[in-house]
Structure formats: structure tokens, C-alpha cells
Design an enzyme around this catalytic site. Structure first.
Site, PDB file in Angstrom:
ATOM      1  N   ARG A   1       0.859  -1.175   0.000  1.00  0.00           N
ATOM      2  CA  ARG A   1       0.000   0.000   0.000  1.00  0.00           C
ATOM      3  C   ARG A   1       0.902   1.233   0.000  1.00  0.00           C
ATOM      4  NH1 ARG A   1      -3.477  -2.768  -1.435  1.00  0.00           N
ATOM      5  NH2 ARG A   1      -5.500  -3.194  -0.492  1.00  0.00           N
TER       6      ARG A   1
ATOM      7  N   GLU B   1      -3.750   7.341  -4.571  1.00  0.00           N
ATOM      8  CA  GLU B   1      -4.131   6.806  -5.893  1.00  0.00           C
ATOM      9  C   GLU B   1      -5.464   7.383  -6.352  1.00  0.00           C
ATOM     10  OE1 GLU B   1      -3.962   2.561  -5.436  1.00  0.00           O
ATOM     11  OE2 GLU B   1      -1.877   2.647  -4.801  1.00  0.00           O
TER      12      GLU B   1
ATOM     13  N   HIS C   1      -1.222   0.288  -9.828  1.00  0.00           N
ATOM     14  CA  HIS C   1      -1.833  -0.678  -8.890  1.00  0.00           C
ATOM     15  C   HIS C   1      -2.475  -1.853  -9.645  1.00  0.00           C
ATOM     16  CE1 HIS C   1      -3.709  -1.096  -4.626  1.00  0.00           C
ATOM     17  NE2 HIS C   1      -3.519  -2.276  -5.179  1.00  0.00           N
TER      18      HIS C   1
END
Ligand code: GLV
Length: 322
Positions: free
Chosen positions: A234, A263, A281
Site C-alpha cells: 500500500r 491513488e 496498482h
């Protein structure tokens, strides 16, 4: 008494393929975006017993309090750092995630990102496409051959990454709070000591308050000027401004990042750097694995309403309840 009305299921975030169709066969699906959530809750909040989330936005105590009959939160991801599990537990709400079904996919991607970062594969691709090759060979790069690898986090995915990297023949060590039984890699109880001992640091820790910013300026300093940081966990686990500073000043050599603090916004400074490989991601982002994740999340919802309990509750909200 069983009701003939389909149960409403609140669904936060974009649908994965096939999800809306499958859930709609049995439930009254309520797709919600941040813009429509208030209106949906105003109309249906009192009846909602289950919700799903893609985990992009927070599922916090405020939201739970607006859903007084909520029993189940099913996320379409293995990570559940955007769900306040303590608040869920306090309200007797079960949280489920999608463990195991994405482990191999994320581990595969991690190996690819590690090699891509060290051997500069995207940069070499850009060099060729720019027509630079006829003017001279691509510069020599760093190598995995003279490097040792440190893995931060030795859960299911960390172990799958280590198993894949083992045949590369380089030393592997790891940091986790406790030594993992049955693993013969060297264990470092201290993260900074691991960073100082290796040249490649692969981060695969859960996100959330307990791990926020653990990869900080001190850890990057310890990793050192030959150091390569790979983050497939993360964005929150890395102090992003400290990472940008370390990459700029040569405190570390390079980074491969699949995750970011905010993000989908990636700092312009990272985008401009030549010594980083940046992915949007995509760790679990394949047709086959996302389908398996979607299936597991939906099985949790279906099983709940069948009265069979959740399939994969997170450890903080075990089933049967403790
Ligand atoms: C992906 O990041 C996941 O948590 O499943």
C-alpha cells in the site's frame, strides 16, 4: 419469516466484470458512487444488511452508523485498510476479504517489477522506441547477480514472493514482527537492520495505521545508494516525500512502485524520474485473478444470506464470533 422482496446490497465503487449481473440475480443491487451514496442511504439505509466495497474510499464508523442493520462488509480485495475493522467489530459487523486467490498473481508481478526496476526494462523499451539504439547501445544496468533481497512482511504473499525468488540464487532475508515457523530465510526483528543488510527491499505489508510510514527516511538511508525499493503493498506504508527525496539525492538507487499514497494521483516528481518504474496498482489485475476475487467476495455475500456465515472473514471479525 422469509420476505419475497430481494435483500438490498449496497455496492460501493466500480463493479468488477460480472458482479452486478450475478448479484442482481438474487439481490436488489444498489450501486453507489461518492456522489450518489447520500441519496441511496437516505432511501434504503434502514434496510441494508450487507454491503460490498472496492476499497477505494473509506468504510468508516460514520458510514456504519448510517446503516443501522448492517451485518456484513465484503471487500473485493485482500487488503482492507480502508475499512475501519475496529468500528465494524464494535458493531457486530463481519468484514470479509479475498485472501489466497490473488497470492500467486501478486507474487508473479512482484518478481517482474523487481527485475524490471533493476534491469531498467521500461527505460530500455522507451530507448528503443525513441530510435536511440542505432546511435549506441543502451547503457549497462545494475544486476540482481550481486544483490541480496529483503522482504518486509512474511504473510502469504511475502512467502510466495520469497519462494519465487529463491531459485534466482541470491540471499533472502525478511522482517516481520515474529519469526515465521518453518522458513529458513534469515529473520530480522528490526526493519532498519534488514534494510542495512540488503540491496533490494520488497515491501508486502498490510496497510493501515499500524504500518503507516514504516518505510521512512531512516530505513531508506539504511538501504543505501545501491538500494532498490519495491512496493507492492500500500502507498501508505512508505513515507512518499521521504522516498522522493531519497531517489532525488541518490540516497537509494531506484524504486519500483505499484502503489501510491493518493491513488490514482501520482506525484509529478516521481513521473519525471528516470530511476523509477511506476505501475497503476495492477498487482492482482488480470482477468483470471480478478474473476476469482470477485467470485470469492460474492460467495461471502451469498453465504451470509444463506445463513451459512461468511466464507473468508478477516481475523479481526472471526466466524463463529469469539
Ligand atoms: C489489492 O491491492 C488488494 O488488496 O487486493
Amino acid at each position: 419469516m422469509p420476505s419475497s422482496e430481494p435483500e438490498p446490497v449496497l455496492c460501493l465503487g466500480p463493479f468488477m466484470p460480472g458482479v452486478e449481473e450475478r448479484l442482481s440475480r438474487r439481490f436488489a443491487v444498489l450501486p453507489a458512487t461518492p456522489e450518489t451514496l447520500d441519496a441511496i442511504i437516505a432511501e434504503h439505509g434502514a434496510a441494508i444488511r450487507a454491503m460490498t466495497t472496492r476499497g477505494h474510499g473509506p468504510t468508516d464508523a460514520t458510514l456504519m452508523d448510517r446503516l443501522p442493520r448492517l451485518e456484513l462488509i465484503a471487500t473485493f480485495a485482500v487488503g482492507y485498510d480502508t475499512i475501519d475493522v475496529a468500528a465494524a467489530k464494535a458493531r457486530g459487523i463481519v468484514v470479509t476479504n479475498t485472501p489466497d486467490v490473488l497470492t500467486d498473481e501478486v507474487a508473479d508481478l512482484t518478481v517482474g517489477l523487481t527485475l524490471a526496476t533493476i534491469r531498467e526494462l521500461p527505460q530500455a523499451d522507451r530507448f528503443l522506441r525513441a530510435g536511440a539504439w542505432p546511435k549506441g547501445a543502451y547503457p549497462l544496468t545494475a544486476s540482481l547477480r550481486d544483490r541480496s533481497i529483503g522482504i518486509v512482511g512474511m504473510g502469504r504473499i511475502g512467502q510466495a514472493i520469497a519462494a519465487r525468488l529463491k531459485p534466482f540464487g541470491r540471499p533472502i532475508a525478511y522482517h516481520a514482527r515474529r519469526k515465521v515457523k518453518g522458513l529458513d530465510y534469515e529473520h530480522f526483528p528490526d526493519l532498519t537492520a534488514l534494510a542495512a543488510a540488503v540491496d533490494v527491499l520488497i515491501v508486502i505489508l498490510p496497510g493501515g495505521p499500524a504500518t503507516r510510514g514504516v518505510i521512512d527516511a531512516g530505513v531508506l538511508q539504511a538501504l543505501g545508494p545501491r538500494g532498490v525499493l519495491i512496493n507492492v503493498a500500500r502507498g501508505s506504508v512508505v513515507d512518499e516525500p521521504a522516498l522522493i527525496a531519497a531517489l532525488k539525492t541518490g540516497t537509494i538507487a531506484a524504486a519500483g512502485l505499484d502503489v501510491f499514497a493518493q491513488e490514482p494521483d501520482v506525484p509529478a516528481e516521481l513521473i519525471q524520474m528516470g530511476n523509477v518504474v511506476l505501475l497503476p496498482h495492477v498487482g492482482s489485475g488480470t482477468h483470471v485473478t480478478r474473476a476469482a476475487m470477485a467470485d470469492l467476495a460474492m460467495r461471502n455475500v451469498e453465504s451470509w444470506f444463506d445463513g451459512r456465515g461468511p466464507v473468508t472473514p478477516v481475523p479481526e471479525t472471526p466466524w463463529p464470533r469469539d
